[in-house]
Structure formats: structure tokens, C-alpha cells
Design an enzyme around this catalytic site. Structure first.
Site, PDB file in Angstrom:
ATOM      1  CE  LYS A  22       9.301   7.597  -1.144  1.00  0.00           C
ATOM      2  NZ  LYS A  22       9.792   6.205  -1.251  1.00  0.00           N
ATOM      3  CG  ASN A  23      10.412   7.120  -5.022  1.00  0.00           C
ATOM      4  OD1 ASN A  23      10.851   6.876  -3.918  1.00  0.00           O
ATOM      5  ND2 ASN A  23       9.313   6.368  -5.337  1.00  0.00           N
ATOM      6  CB  CYS A 117       9.119  -4.994   1.326  1.00  0.00           C
ATOM      7  SG  CYS A 117       8.446  -4.536  -0.147  1.00  0.00           S
ATOM      8  NE  ARG A 122       9.668  -3.124  -3.937  1.00  0.00           N
ATOM      9  CZ  ARG A 122       9.546  -1.799  -3.456  1.00  0.00           C
ATOM     10  NH1 ARG A 122       9.216  -1.654  -2.158  1.00  0.00           N
ATOM     11  NH2 ARG A 122       9.948  -0.701  -4.099  1.00  0.00           N
ATOM     12  CG  ASP A 305       4.533   4.606  -5.888  1.00  0.00           C
ATOM     13  OD1 ASP A 305       4.687   3.509  -5.665  1.00  0.00           O
ATOM     14  OD2 ASP A 305       5.892   5.018  -6.224  1.00  0.00           O
ATOM     15  NE  ARG A 397       9.866   4.150   4.267  1.00  0.00           N
ATOM     16  CZ  ARG A 397      10.495   2.625   3.788  1.00  0.00           C
ATOM     17  NH1 ARG A 397       9.508   1.683   4.063  1.00  0.00           N
ATOM     18  NH2 ARG A 397      11.293   2.584   2.779  1.00  0.00           N
TER      19      ARG A 397
HETATM   20  N1  EPU Z   1      11.374  -6.472 -10.084  1.00  0.00           N
HETATM   21  C1  EPU Z   1      11.998  -7.822 -10.481  1.00  0.00           C
HETATM   22  N2  EPU Z   1      13.412  -7.922 -10.401  1.00  0.00           N
HETATM   23  C2  EPU Z   1      14.042  -6.698 -10.102  1.00  0.00           C
HETATM   24  C3  EPU Z   1      13.760  -5.550  -9.910  1.00  0.00           C
HETATM   25  C4  EPU Z   1      12.174  -5.423  -9.836  1.00  0.00           C
HETATM   26  O1  EPU Z   1      11.361  -8.665 -10.634  1.00  0.00           O
HETATM   27  O2  EPU Z   1      15.332  -6.946 -10.201  1.00  0.00           O
HETATM   28  C5  EPU Z   1      10.032  -6.430 -10.132  1.00  0.00           C
HETATM   29  C6  EPU Z   1       9.235  -6.084  -8.678  1.00  0.00           C
HETATM   30  O3  EPU Z   1       9.234  -6.972  -7.832  1.00  0.00           O
HETATM   31  C7  EPU Z   1       8.260  -5.327  -9.065  1.00  0.00           C
HETATM   32  C8  EPU Z   1       8.347  -4.627 -10.455  1.00  0.00           C
HETATM   33  O4  EPU Z   1       9.645  -5.103 -11.011  1.00  0.00           O
HETATM   34  O5  EPU Z   1       7.066  -6.127  -9.210  1.00  0.00           O
HETATM   35  C9  EPU Z   1       8.927  -3.267 -10.428  1.00  0.00           C
HETATM   36  O6  EPU Z   1       9.967  -2.687  -9.375  1.00  0.00           O
HETATM   37  P1  EPU Z   1      10.612  -1.910  -9.602  1.00  0.00           P
HETATM   38  O7  EPU Z   1      12.289  -2.178  -9.615  1.00  0.00           O
HETATM   39  O8  EPU Z   1      10.422  -0.796 -10.665  1.00  0.00           O
HETATM   40  O9  EPU Z   1      10.443  -0.820  -8.196  1.00  0.00           O
HETATM   41  P2  EPU Z   1      11.570  -0.096  -7.114  1.00  0.00           P
HETATM   42  O10 EPU Z   1      12.580   0.398  -8.042  1.00  0.00           O
HETATM   43  O11 EPU Z   1      11.914  -1.251  -6.204  1.00  0.00           O
HETATM   44  C10 EPU Z   1      10.266   2.109  -7.298  1.00  0.00           C
HETATM   45  C11 EPU Z   1       9.879   2.908  -6.098  1.00  0.00           C
HETATM   46  C12 EPU Z   1       8.591   2.531  -5.779  1.00  0.00           C
HETATM   47  C13 EPU Z   1       7.624   2.411  -6.756  1.00  0.00           C
HETATM   48  C14 EPU Z   1       8.464   1.503  -8.055  1.00  0.00           C
HETATM   49  C15 EPU Z   1       7.295   1.285  -9.093  1.00  0.00           C
HETATM   50  C16 EPU Z   1      11.956   4.110  -5.298  1.00  0.00           C
HETATM   51  C17 EPU Z   1      12.919   4.384  -4.136  1.00  0.00           C
HETATM   52  N3  EPU Z   1      10.705   3.093  -5.200  1.00  0.00           N
HETATM   53  O12 EPU Z   1      10.591   1.027  -6.613  1.00  0.00           O
HETATM   54  O13 EPU Z   1       8.096   3.468  -4.888  1.00  0.00           O
HETATM   55  O14 EPU Z   1       6.345   1.730  -6.331  1.00  0.00           O
HETATM   56  O15 EPU Z   1       9.674   2.044  -8.182  1.00  0.00           O
HETATM   57  O16 EPU Z   1       6.929   2.529  -9.548  1.00  0.00           O
HETATM   58  O17 EPU Z   1      12.155   4.776  -6.475  1.00  0.00           O
HETATM   59  C18 EPU Z   1       6.835   4.288  -3.001  1.00  0.00           C
HETATM   60  O18 EPU Z   1       7.415   5.420  -3.231  1.00  0.00           O
HETATM   61  O19 EPU Z   1       5.700   4.211  -2.369  1.00  0.00           O
HETATM   62  C19 EPU Z   1       7.513   3.067  -3.717  1.00  0.00           C
HETATM   63  C20 EPU Z   1       7.141   1.999  -3.449  1.00  0.00           C
END
Ligand code: EPU
Length: 421
Positions: A22-23, A117, A122, A305, A397
Site C-alpha cells: 500500500k505505502n 490524526c 503528524r 506499522d 484501508r
Molecule cells: N514528522 C514530523 N514532521 C514532518 C513529517 C513527519 O515531525 O514533516 C514526524 C511524524 O509526526 C512522525 C515521524 O516524523 O512522528 C515519522 O513520520 P513519517 O513522515 O515517516 O510518516 P508518514 O510518511 O506520514 C509513513 C507511512 C505510515 C508509517 C510511517 C512510518 C505512508 C503512506 N504512511 O507515514 O504508515 O507508519 O511512514 O513508517 O507511507 C500505516 O501504513 O499504517 C501507516 C501509518
């Protein structure tokens, strides 16, 4: 609303094929916005998140057809609204990753701010900081962020924190910037590497993806692509735990074992037999599971995850496990639900002490987010009696037809349509 009903206690046995990730898929969908040529994505899972992203691409002016194989014609995007509206970002946070491609290819975008969320605050500050470093002018108005740039220019940027989406967003933007971009402290997740692979197919010049720094030499235009999505390491991990806790014997066909080292290591520590075979990963659950300590980390560390699913395994182990969540601040929402099923878990800040042993008992529980829902299904498989899980749209999802596939392995699990609550 649908509900899932599970009568626990069956040993799972047989084979299940792991679907596309998915991701990885969601970001590959976004990458189509970097070109005006036709794109094809194969081996897609049938998930509501993928459908939401297709809907967003349609809203932006893409022609999108198909499902397992998605054809995207982005030629009409310049005439579209170049905006990710509140309704879509609210439904799926990954909508914010259209920002980089839209900005780089079309000079402007407007994206609803995601807010918090279920699993935490996030923020997207790192996405914005990175795009600003490439020359974007950013304004926040009425809950939307607007980004503008005639043409982005290459820059050096160090992420303050490791972010998967931030790395992907800025990497995509940099492919069309003028000059060279160097991104440091980047996420190393396989989904970043997979996206880079697609971008390279499109003609992007990228090196280092999968490591801690990525270099991108900008080009003037990108081509279309045809790509089959890598199998889902988290789906595979979830089925692996299902086999482990039910003392089962399950072959996970096409499991991406190279992306699962941390999960496999923890399963083995718990006494689960994991056999890497040509066809995938065979998982054999022991009669008695041992406790395991886990701390979530960016890749190649243990994935957040998989944290909720491993907590279910810990509840079945003989002894005490310590589970620490370091990525998201509110990712223990499955704990009170698991407690309803008899799990003995105490949360202290970012850590949960799980005292395994007593058999879980079936109960009425509620799904709160995607991986929490998966953990409730796993708990239901092993619990004594009947478990009813509500709000299973969270599950849809990220897991395609999970109840059918578990039933294929011998689980006693059914979905009922239109249940209340
Ligand atoms: N963060 C910040 N600032 C930013 C971006 C992120 O502080 O600008 C923080 C977030 O709040 C969090 C940490 O950094 O505490 C990691 O967040 P990340 O940006 O890596 O997560 P994401 O890209 O929003 C993806 C996956 C998530 C998975 C995370 C971590 C997708 C669509 N989603 O989210 O997947 O948990 O990476 O590996 O790729 C799931 O599939 O259930 C899911 C939540």
C-alpha cells in the site's frame, strides 16, 4: 458499517499470497503527476486508500482507469485545480504527497493541512522546509498551504527528523529542479527505494535511495512508466504473526523477506520458525511463545506499522515483554481494546509492559486505526470464544479481503455488512 466476527482457536495452515505494498503504491500514484505521459501501475492491492488516491488524481485532472492494474493519464493536470481538498486529506494523510510533484511540474499547488490524526500529531513541517530549500514560496491560508515556484532549484537539505513521506515528497520535487539536490538524514524505508526506482524509470537521475543521503540531478521533463509494485512487508508481517500466535504453519507467497529482517528477527526471538524459501516465507508457530522486547525505529529498525500486531504476540507469550513506540506519540490505542479481551498491558509513556500468559477471551471491540484493527483480528484468531470487531473500514484501508484470506487458512472469520456503530 461492516463488522467482523471471529471464533478463535483455529490453527492456521496453508498458503497466502502477499499483495502489493500500500505505502509504496500510494506514492507511485503520486509520481504520475510528474509527467504528462501515460503511466501504468501493476500488482496493486484493492484497498480504499488506493481508491482515495485515484480519486484525488482524478480531481487533479488525471484520467484514471482499472484497479489491479491502474492506468493513469496525467495530460489534463495543468488544467485541473492543482489542489488537494480538505475532504480528501482528512480521509487520507498521504494526500499531502501530491505537493512535491504538483509544485515541481506545475509551479503551484494548494493542499489542505492534515492536522492531527488518530496515531499522533503528524506535522508536515519537514515536507515544507525541504520544498522551501528548493525555492518554493509558501503561504498558509484558511487551513491550506499554498506553494509556488517558477522552477525549483537544487539545494542541500538535511531533514531534522527522519520522515518517510517528507523524503518522498522532496525527492519527487527535486527530480524536476534545476541542478543537483542532496538530501541528508533521509528515510531508508523500502518504499523510498521503490519510489526512486519508478522515478529512475521515468528518466530521473537519483542515487543513494535506501541509504542515509540521496542525490538527485534535476532534469527538464520526465517520461511515463510501467511498474509492478513490490509486495507489502507489513501485510506479510501481519500474516506471519497470525501464523505464529495460532501455532500455525503458513507459507507467505511472495513475502518480501529482504524488507522484513527486523520483523523476522523478533519472531525468531519469540521462538517462531521462519524459513526463507524460494516462493516466500514459511512461518511455523511454536507451542509456547517467548516474550520479546521491541522498540520501533525508522527502517531498518523494527517498523511502527508492526507494533500493534507484535503486542498481540506478546500477550500470548509466557512472560513479560516491553514494547516501546518511538515514531508516533499515540500509537497504543489498541491497548484498551486488547484489555477488553483480557490482555494484561500497562502503558508508561511511550512504553507498554505486556504480561503474557492468560489466554485472551473474545469480546466486542472497536477498530481505531489500520494497524490497531489488524491487531484485534489477530487477537480474535487466538482468543477463546467470539470476537466482534466494529469500524472495520480502518482495516479495508490496508488489508485486501483479510477475512477471506484468513478463512482460506482455516480461520473461522466472517464479515457482516451493515452492522451498527
Ligand atoms: N514528522 C514530523 N514532521 C514532518 C513529517 C513527519 O515531525 O514533516 C514526524 C511524524 O509526526 C512522525 C515521524 O516524523 O512522528 C515519522 O513520520 P513519517 O513522515 O515517516 O510518516 P508518514 O510518511 O506520514 C509513513 C507511512 C505510515 C508509517 C510511517 C512510518 C505512508 C503512506 N504512511 O507515514 O504508515 O507508519 O511512514 O513508517 O507511507 C500505516 O501504513 O499504517 C501507516 C501509518
Amino acid at each position: 458499517m461492516d463488522k467482523i466476527v471471529i471464533h478463535g482457536g483455529q490453527r492456521l495452515k496453508g498458503e497466502v499470497t502477499i499483495h502489493g505494498a500500500k505505502n509504496a503504491a500510494l506514492l507511485i500514484q503520486c509520481a504520475a503527476l510528474l509527467t504528462d505521459r501515460k503511466c501504468a501501475i501493476r500488482h496493486l492491492p484493492r484497498l480504499s486508500d488506493i481508491a482515495t488516491m485515484s480519486e484525488l488524481l482524478g480531481h487533479l485532472g488525471c484520467e484514471v482507469t482499472g484497479d489491479r492494474t491502474l492506468k493513469i493519464d496525467p495530460a489534463g493536470v495543468g488544467e485541473g485545480p492543482r489542489e488537494a481538498p480538505y475532504e480528501m486529506v482528512k480521509t487520507m494523510r498521504a494526500s499531502v504527497t501530491v505537493m512535491g510533484p504538483l509544485l515541481a511540474r506545475h509551479g503551484f499547488c494548494r493542499v489542505s493541512l492534515p492536522g492531527g490524526c488518530a496515531i499522533g500529531a503528524r506535522p508536515i513541517d519537514q515536507h515544507l522546509k525541504g520544498l522551501e530549500a528548493l525555492g518554493a514560496k509558501i503561504a498558509i491560508k484558511h487551513g491550506y498551504v499554498e506553494l509556488k515556484a517558477k522552477r525549483l532549484r537544487g539545494a542541500n537539505f538535511v531533514f531534522d527528523t527522519v520522515t518517510v513521506g517528507g523524503t518522498q515528497n522532496v525527492m519527487m520535487a527535486a527530480t524536476l529542479a534545476k541542478g543537483v539536490t542532496r538530501l541528508e538524514n533521509v528515510a531508508r524505508e523500502p518504499e523510498v527505494e521503490e519510489l526512486a526506482r519508478v522515478l529512475v524509470k521515468m528518466g530521473a537521475r537519483i542515487s543513494g535511495a535506501g541509504g542515509t543521503a540521496i542525490e538527485i540531478e534535476g532534469v527538464d521533463a520526465l517520461d511515463g512508466f510501467d511498474h509492478a509494485v513490490v509486495p507489502d512487508r507489513i501485510e506479510a508481517g501481519t500474516f506471519a504473526v497470525a501464523a505464529a500466535v495460532t501455532r500455525g504453519d503458513v507459507m507467505l507467497l511472495d513475502a518480501p523477506v529482504d524488507h522484513m529482517h527486523a520483523t523476522i528477527a523478533k519472531l525468531e526471538e519469540a521462538g517462531v520458525e521462519c524459513r526463507v524459501e524460494n516462493a516466500g516465507l514459511r512461518v511455523i508457530g511454536p507451542e509456547r511463545l517467548s516474550p520479546v522486547d521491541i522498540s520501533t525505529r525508522p527502517y531498518p529498525g523494527f517498523p511502527t506499522d508492526m507494533q500493534a500486531q507484535m503486542m498481540v504476540l506478546a500477550t500470548c507469550a509466557a512472560g513479560q515483554s516491553l514494547i516501546t513506540e518511538t515514531i508516533f506519540e499515540n500509537r497504543f490505542m489498541h491497548v484498551p481494546e486488547l484489555a477488553c479481551m483480557g490482555a494484561d498491558v500497562t502503558v508508561h509513556g511511550h512504553s507498554a509492559v505486556v504480561r503474557g500468559g492468560p489466554r485472551l477471551t473474545g469480546a466486542e471491540v472497536m477498530a481505531t486505526d489500520l494497524r490497531a484493527s489488524a491487531s484485534l483480528v489477530l487477537a480474535g484468531l487466538v482468543a477463546d470464544g467470539t470476537t466482534e470487531i466494529r469500524r472495520v473500514y480502518h482495516l479495508d484501508r490496508g488489508y485486501e479481503a483479510i477475512e477471506k484470506r484468513l478463512r482460506g487458512l482455516g480461520a473461522n472469520i466472517r464479515r457482516f455488512h451493515g452492522a451498527k456503530g
